[in-house]
Design an enzyme around this catalytic site. Structure first.
Site, PDB file in Angstrom:
ATOM      1  N   GLY A 212      17.825  27.352   0.934  1.00 24.77           N
ATOM      2  CA  GLY A 212      16.754  26.752   1.722  1.00 24.77           C
ATOM      3  C   GLY A 212      15.397  27.321   1.356  1.00 24.77           C
TER       4      GLY A 212
ATOM      5  N   HIS B  76       4.635  25.266   9.003  1.00 26.24           N
ATOM      6  CA  HIS B  76       4.447  24.636   7.695  1.00 26.24           C
ATOM      7  C   HIS B  76       3.296  23.635   7.740  1.00 26.24           C
ATOM      8  CE1 HIS B  76       8.523  26.171   6.735  1.00 26.24           C
ATOM      9  NE2 HIS B  76       8.116  26.075   5.488  1.00 26.24           N
TER      10      HIS B  76
ATOM     11  N   LYS C 170       5.247  18.432   6.030  1.00 24.77           N
ATOM     12  CA  LYS C 170       6.641  18.868   6.025  1.00 24.77           C
ATOM     13  C   LYS C 170       7.472  17.919   6.886  1.00 24.77           C
ATOM     14  CE  LYS C 170       9.964  22.062   5.483  1.00 24.77           C
ATOM     15  NZ  LYS C 170      10.601  22.331   4.191  1.00 24.77           N
TER      16      LYS C 170
END
Length: 272
Positions: free
Chosen positions: A125, A157, A161
C-alpha cells in the site's frame, strides 16, 4: 548481468513520471516500455519528454503484451483493473511486478496471489521504506501496549485521492492488528461509528485537501498518556525510489507474493 529492463505502467501520471525520471537518472536500469490507457492523450509521446527528463526513445503505448516480452519488470501505479491485467501478463512472462496500486477487492487480491505462483510480485500500500519501517514499529507498539491503548490511524492526502482509508492507512492498521494477534476486519471501527468506543477496536480517519502528498499518524491513546508514531511524505520521489528498489530486489527471486517488509528485512540483513 546487464541493465534491468523496466516498464512503467501509468506513465503519464504523477507517479509514472517520477519513476521515469528516476530510471533515466539511475545506473543498472533501462526504460524499455511505458504504458497508458488506450484513450490517453499521452499515447505516442516520448516518455522522457513527457516526464521532463529529455527524450528517451521510448514512446508511450497501450499494448502491454508487446511491452512485457522485452522486459524484466513492471512498475505499476495504476488502477485495480489495470494491475490485474498486468499481473496476469507478468505471470505468463515470469517477470517481476511491483504493484503500488491500492483499492483492491478481496477477489482482486486472490487473483494477484494466483499470479504470484509464476511471477515475483512485490505489492504494498506504500512503497516508501520509511513507511514500512513505521509499520514495523506500529506492530511492536501494539504488541507491547495491549488493548488498554486505543488505536486511531489518521491520514491526510491531496484532494484528488480516491480511496479512503488510504492503502497506507490500511497497511498500518494491518500492522497494528498483527501486533495484537487479531484480524483487522474483526476489529476495524467503521467511519460512521457512533456511541462509546469498544475496547480493542482500531479506528481510521481520512482527510482530503490541497496537494498533500501523504501524512499518516498512528495514535495509541492510553490511560493518562498518548503515543504517536508518524510519517510525512514530502515528495513522490520516495515512492519511486522504493518501487525501483523493490524491482531490483526481486530480480532472480523465486515466484511469490512479497511485501515491502520483505524488501526492508533483506536490506537490514545485508547491512547487519
Amino acid at each position: 548481468m546487464g541493465d534491468m529492463r523496466l516498464i512503467v505502467a501509468g506513465a503519464a501520471g504523477r507517479m509514472g513520471r517520477a519513476l521515469i525520471q528516476l530510471i533515466a537518472a539511475s545506473e543498472g536500469v533501462t526504460l524499455v516500455g511505458a504504458l497508458e490507457a488506450p484513450q490517453s492523450e499521452a499515447i505516442g509521446q516520448d516518455a522522457g519528454v513527457l516526464a521532463g527528463c529529455g527524450a528517451l526513445g521510448v514512446a508511450i503505448g497501450a499494448d502491454a503484451l508487446r511491452a512485457v516480452v522485452a522486459a524484466d519488470a513492471i512498475l505499476d501505479f495504476t488502477t485495480p483493473r489495470a494491475s490485474l491485467e498486468l499481473a496476469g501478463l507478468a505471470a505468463q512472462a515470469r517477470i517481476v511486478h511491483v504493484i503500488g496500486t491500492t483499492g483492491f477487492s478481496a477477489e482482486d487480491l486472490g487473483a494477484i496471489a494466483a499470479a504470484a505462483h509464476h511471477a515475483v510480485i512485490v505489492k504494498s500500500g506504500n512503497m516508501s521504506l520509511g513507511v514500512n519501517l513505521l509499520a514495523s514499529l506500529v506492530e511492536q507498539a501494539a504488541r507491547a501496549l495491549g488493548p488498554d491503548y486505543d488505536i486511531e490511524i489518521l491520514e491526510t492526502h491531496h484532494r484528488l485521492k480516491v480511496d479512503a482509508p488510504s492503502g497506507t492507512a490500511l497497511l498500518l492498521g494491518e500492522a497494528a492488528a498483527r501486533g495484537r494477534g487479531v484480524a483487522l476486519d474483526a476489529v476495524r471501527r467503521g467511519d460512521a461509528h457512533k456511541g462509546p468506543r469498544k475496547s480493542g477496536t482500531i479506528g481510521f480517519a481520512a482527510l482530503r485537501g490541497g496537494s498533500v502528498v501523504g501524512e499518516h499518524t498512528v495514535i495509541f491513546a492510553g490511560p493518562g498518556e498518548r503515543l504517536e508514531l508518524a510519517h510525512k511524505a514530502e515528495e513522490r520521489g520516495i515512492f519511486a525510489r522504493g518501487a525501483l528498489h523493490a524491482a531490483l530486489w526481486g530480480r532472480g527471486k523465486k515466484p511469490g507474493l512479497y511485501s515491502m517488509a520483505d524488501v526492508l528485512a533483506s536490506s537490514v540483513a545485508r547491512q547487519g
